[in-house]
Design an enzyme around this catalytic site. Sequence first.
Site, mmCIF file in Angstrom:
data_model
loop_
_atom_site.group_PDB
_atom_site.id
_atom_site.type_symbol
_atom_site.label_atom_id
_atom_site.label_comp_id
_atom_site.label_asym_id
_atom_site.label_seq_id
_atom_site.Cartn_x
_atom_site.Cartn_y
_atom_site.Cartn_z
ATOM 1 C CG HIS A 1 62.632 36.279 -2.333
ATOM 2 N ND1 HIS A 1 61.491 36.417 -1.599
ATOM 3 C CD2 HIS A 1 62.271 35.652 -3.483
ATOM 4 C CE1 HIS A 1 60.461 35.904 -2.264
ATOM 5 N NE2 HIS A 1 60.910 35.419 -3.401
ATOM 6 C CD GLN B 1 66.909 21.600 -3.319
ATOM 7 O OE1 GLN B 1 67.641 21.908 -4.269
ATOM 8 N NE2 GLN B 1 66.277 20.437 -3.256
#
Length: 284
Positions: free
Chosen positions: A34, A145
């Site tokens: 994050h 991703q």
Amino acid sequence: MDVVTSIKELRQRINRAPRPIGLVPTMGALHEGHLSLVRRARADSATVVATIFVNPTQFGPTEDLTRYPRDLEADLKLLEDNGVDVAFCPSTDKVYPQGFATTVEVRGPALPLEGEARPDHFRGVATVVTKLLLMSAPDVAYFGQKDAQQAAVIKQLVADLDIPVHVEVCPTVREPDGLAMSSRNAYLSAEQRAAAPVIFGALSAVQTLYESGELSRQTLERRCREMLEAEPLIEAIDYVAVVDSGSFIQAADLLGVQPVTLVVAARIGGTRLIDNVVLKPEAG
Ligand code: PAF
């Protein structure tokens, strides 16, 4: 950093914020994955908005909503330390007030794989992400991703609903032994944690096989499955598939022609882990 909990406050704060605005939606339990999105948003944007909301509608009835890790105080500190301007942390009834009756349902890339294994998951993700995009009107929204199919679903909904935002997909962040960072890694026992890098090991081995010229989808998928099955702590393999990176349709004829994604979902103990690598044809 301003911490806001209501949509009204968020809109007021956004209206006076300099652009471009970068949005990093999260469910909290923040880790380096994050934070890499936050840092990328910080580098690109005049204003960085991060959201922390454990979205109940994307969890199935038997999934881990109640035990999903939550530590708002620690998360807010990490966001502040990494340069976030606005943290939006709404309660469930602010996002889904009584009488809420609308969902966003994506077909196409939402149907296979995760869509089959977790039937309501992408409806919940698409609904909450659409709401977060409409609430915060960012110029760019950042996703990892690691959740490649989620990123494809979000790109699809943004295109189909003409939402004026660029979706930026950032590289997977890994532990030193290759395990993709995930809030759910916290569920693994020490023994399971030691076994979990087998997933990236299998993905990397198939990537090497592909780069050495193997272009048969079946052979690549079989090799990956064999490596996962060799690890006794892998209890189930939900899927191993080479797919077109945009449509998530299994890609046979694209191998060697354009980049495709090798995706895996496997269970270690009760913990379901997903990961992927992109297989890119040699340049030239
Ligand atoms: O990737 C996640 O953490 C969630 O699916 C998201 C995008 C924040 C929506 O709840």
